[in-house]
Scaffold this motif. Sequence first.
Motif, PDB file in Angstrom:
ATOM      1  N   VAL A 113       0.694  -1.183  -0.118  1.00 31.72           N
ATOM      2  CA  VAL A 113      -0.162  -0.104  -0.152  1.00 31.72           C
ATOM      3  C   VAL A 113       0.847   1.272   0.014  1.00 31.72           C
ATOM      4  N   LEU A 114       0.780   1.995  -0.856  1.00 36.41           N
ATOM      5  CA  LEU A 114       1.762   3.178  -1.007  1.00 36.41           C
ATOM      6  C   LEU A 114       0.564   4.535  -0.568  1.00 36.41           C
ATOM      7  N   SER A 115       1.000   4.740   0.651  1.00 33.60           N
ATOM      8  CA  SER A 115       0.205   5.453   1.522  1.00 33.60           C
ATOM      9  C   SER A 115       0.722   7.076   1.447  1.00 33.60           C
ATOM     10  N   ASN A 116      -0.317   7.908   0.905  1.00 38.11           N
ATOM     11  CA  ASN A 116      -0.039   9.599   1.012  1.00 38.11           C
ATOM     12  C   ASN A 116      -1.062  10.205   1.531  1.00 38.11           C
ATOM     13  N   ALA A 117      -2.156   9.650   2.000  1.00 40.06           N
ATOM     14  CA  ALA A 117      -3.159  10.294   2.914  1.00 40.06           C
ATOM     15  C   ALA A 117      -3.949  11.297   1.832  1.00 40.06           C
ATOM     16  N   THR A 118      -4.081  10.844   0.659  1.00 41.71           N
ATOM     17  CA  THR A 118      -4.800  12.040  -0.274  1.00 41.71           C
ATOM     18  C   THR A 118      -5.135  10.899  -1.551  1.00 41.71           C
ATOM     19  N   TYR A 119      -6.230  11.550  -2.357  1.00 38.26           N
ATOM     20  CA  TYR A 119      -6.274  10.801  -3.550  1.00 38.26           C
ATOM     21  C   TYR A 119      -5.712  11.764  -4.466  1.00 38.26           C
ATOM     22  N   ALA A 120      -4.365  11.340  -4.545  1.00 36.79           N
ATOM     23  CA  ALA A 120      -3.423  12.175  -5.554  1.00 36.79           C
ATOM     24  C   ALA A 120      -3.926  12.545  -6.923  1.00 36.79           C
ATOM     25  N   ILE A 121      -4.616  11.391  -7.569  1.00 35.37           N
ATOM     26  CA  ILE A 121      -4.893  11.552  -8.828  1.00 35.37           C
ATOM     27  C   ILE A 121      -6.071  12.604  -8.983  1.00 35.37           C
ATOM     28  N   LEU A 122      -6.825  12.830  -8.011  1.00 37.20           N
ATOM     29  CA  LEU A 122      -7.856  13.914  -7.819  1.00 37.20           C
ATOM     30  C   LEU A 122      -7.313  15.250  -7.818  1.00 37.20           C
ATOM     31  N   HIS A 123      -6.226  15.418  -7.298  1.00 39.19           N
ATOM     32  CA  HIS A 123      -5.477  16.688  -7.086  1.00 39.19           C
ATOM     33  C   HIS A 123      -4.821  16.730  -8.635  1.00 39.19           C
ATOM     34  N   TRP A 124      -4.500  16.067  -9.354  1.00 39.74           N
ATOM     35  CA  TRP A 124      -3.903  16.347 -10.538  1.00 39.74           C
ATOM     36  C   TRP A 124      -5.112  16.628 -11.309  1.00 39.74           C
ATOM     37  N   PHE A 125      -6.269  16.155 -11.407  1.00 40.38           N
ATOM     38  CA  PHE A 125      -7.295  16.648 -12.171  1.00 40.38           C
ATOM     39  C   PHE A 125      -7.983  18.054 -11.713  1.00 40.38           C
ATOM     40  N   ALA A 126      -7.802  18.221 -10.425  1.00 36.24           N
ATOM     41  CA  ALA A 126      -8.309  19.678 -10.007  1.00 36.24           C
ATOM     42  C   ALA A 126      -7.484  20.681 -10.449  1.00 36.24           C
ATOM     43  N   GLN A 127      -6.235  20.328 -10.787  1.00 36.46           N
ATOM     44  CA  GLN A 127      -5.321  21.219 -11.264  1.00 36.46           C
ATOM     45  C   GLN A 127      -5.635  21.350 -12.752  1.00 36.46           C
ATOM     46  N   VAL A 186       0.020 -11.132   2.950  1.00 31.17           N
ATOM     47  CA  VAL A 186       0.691 -10.159   3.741  1.00 31.17           C
ATOM     48  C   VAL A 186       0.816  -8.541   3.085  1.00 31.17           C
ATOM     49  N   LEU A 187       0.483  -7.887   3.923  1.00 26.86           N
ATOM     50  CA  LEU A 187       0.343  -6.392   3.570  1.00 26.86           C
ATOM     51  C   LEU A 187       1.371  -5.403   4.313  1.00 26.86           C
ATOM     52  N   ILE A 188       2.098  -4.831   3.268  1.00 29.52           N
ATOM     53  CA  ILE A 188       2.926  -3.871   3.749  1.00 29.52           C
ATOM     54  C   ILE A 188       2.571  -2.638   3.482  1.00 29.52           C
ATOM     55  N   ASP A 189       2.680  -1.698   4.385  1.00 30.97           N
ATOM     56  CA  ASP A 189       2.202  -0.283   4.166  1.00 30.97           C
ATOM     57  C   ASP A 189       3.629   0.712   4.342  1.00 30.97           C
ATOM     58  N   VAL A 190       3.604   1.571   2.990  1.00 32.96           N
ATOM     59  CA  VAL A 190       4.802   2.303   3.021  1.00 32.96           C
ATOM     60  C   VAL A 190       4.515   3.536   2.648  1.00 32.96           C
TER      61      VAL A 190
END
Length: 535
Positions: free
Chosen positions: A456-470, A522-526
């Motif tokens: 799991v790539l964790s960045n605490a946001t819907y990053a793709i939506l920030h891109w669309f918002a721009q 197995v789940l790996i959070d990063v």
Amino acid sequence: MRTVRESVLDVLRARGVTTVFGNPGSTELPMLKRFPEDFRYVLGLQEAVVVGMADGFALASRTTSLVNLHTGPGTGNAMGAILNARANRTPMVVTAGQQVRAMLTMEALLSNPQATLLPQPAVKWAYEPPRPADVPAALARAVQIAETPPHGPVFLSLPMDDFDAELTEAEDRAGRAAAARRVTHAAAPDAAAVAALADRISRARSAVLVVGDDVDASGAWDAVLALAERTGLPVWAAPVSARVSFPRSHPQFRGDLAPAIGPLGRQLAGHDLVVVVGAPVFRYYPYVPGDHLPEGAELVLLTRDAEEAARAPVGDAVVADLALTARALADRLPAAGASAPAPHERVRFPEAADGVLTPLAALAAIAQGAPENTLWVNESPSNVPQFHEATRISAPDSYLFSAGGGLGFGAAAAVGAQLGAPGRPVVCVIGDGSIHYAVQALWTAAAYKVPVTFVVLSNATYAILHWFAQLEHAQGSPGLDIPGLDITAVADGYGVRTHRAQGAGELTKLVRDAAAQQDGPVLIDVPVTIELPSL
């Protein structure tokens, strides 16, 4: 006398469909009672997860999957995943229980009054058999339709009192005959059309190949690779590809086309002939206006899908089997010169300075730890370029991504893919937002000891939506950040072993160890930084 249930089981056995993905309700129990030992039932905790698992299973195993849903509410819960399956062109039979026939007219509780309308237009065919005796033949027909190119899901509504109905000998024979039928789909291309296209390629000043999902899905990988190497043409991946259809380490590979009209047209500048194989022309989003093709360029689409050919905004098309068409073209074209094209340059992404891994650094660490024969499932939409840069997948049947644009595919599909291809390690790279669309898939993975490695790539946001918002000048929109998620705590609750990785070295070791074991998920959070795509 035999019952409808016995005949249905024989139909499924004859078609090799003995794994059922489901979440049963009261209307499905008559179908499932006395469940035979030679069948496998895979339980999911929510219907969209059930369909997602069946999607991954069918794609990984190259077979038709079977889904069992709970009448109208279950079908409604599953609709997003069924739309994904349609976009993925997944051969899938979706069944849903229906109220007993005696109470359908009065629309008793759990009746689905317009059962065949509910799943449309997400399915190729929707049907409710008019008589119990018609159920086996309808099921056989459903499998045939699902397996007819372009593949896709079909839907059957099955009244719950049909399964104990007795069949006459003639009705039983009819069901067996329907199950025994085999239909072969391999339409050869028109010889004149192949000759004309070969001539256009030979006369072109600068032709280019664009490969899409159906090259991998249809088994045309080797034929298209041979065509590319014989002609020496540069090769691009079609935009928003859900599969890898050409070796990404190959020196002729040039990268991914942008999913927007103007930028894609500019990427193809300098080419006067674009030959697209197994992809829509093109999968665009967002809308960035411009010319579909460079000035003076022509396009020819090779596809198995007549509708795909009809809706393309530009170019000609040849509708036929992709492998047969590619081989026929290669036979008519002269071999390219000996000069080798320059290799596709690796893209460089900036590294973070605060100790948190960038997406590329994290994905490079994951790729280093994953075995060579990994089957990758990806649902980290904002990091697709970095994913492909890190993994450089160069073998067929090795990558799954949702072609539908909706989230919820990745976690569920990874579980189904591992069940469908148990001899291969499955690594699912997924965003911390994406995984919560189908988080219940973790329970199935744990309950059935399915050895998927979830990263799991964790960045605490819907990053793709920030891109669309721009891109859409929609800054300030609410709901784009998702703080406070603890996916390891959720996974622990479902019985999944979890880890948190901080550095690249630790992440590589965790992935290597997880992929090597067979004792469950197995789940790996990063944690990763936020990097937005660009057009």
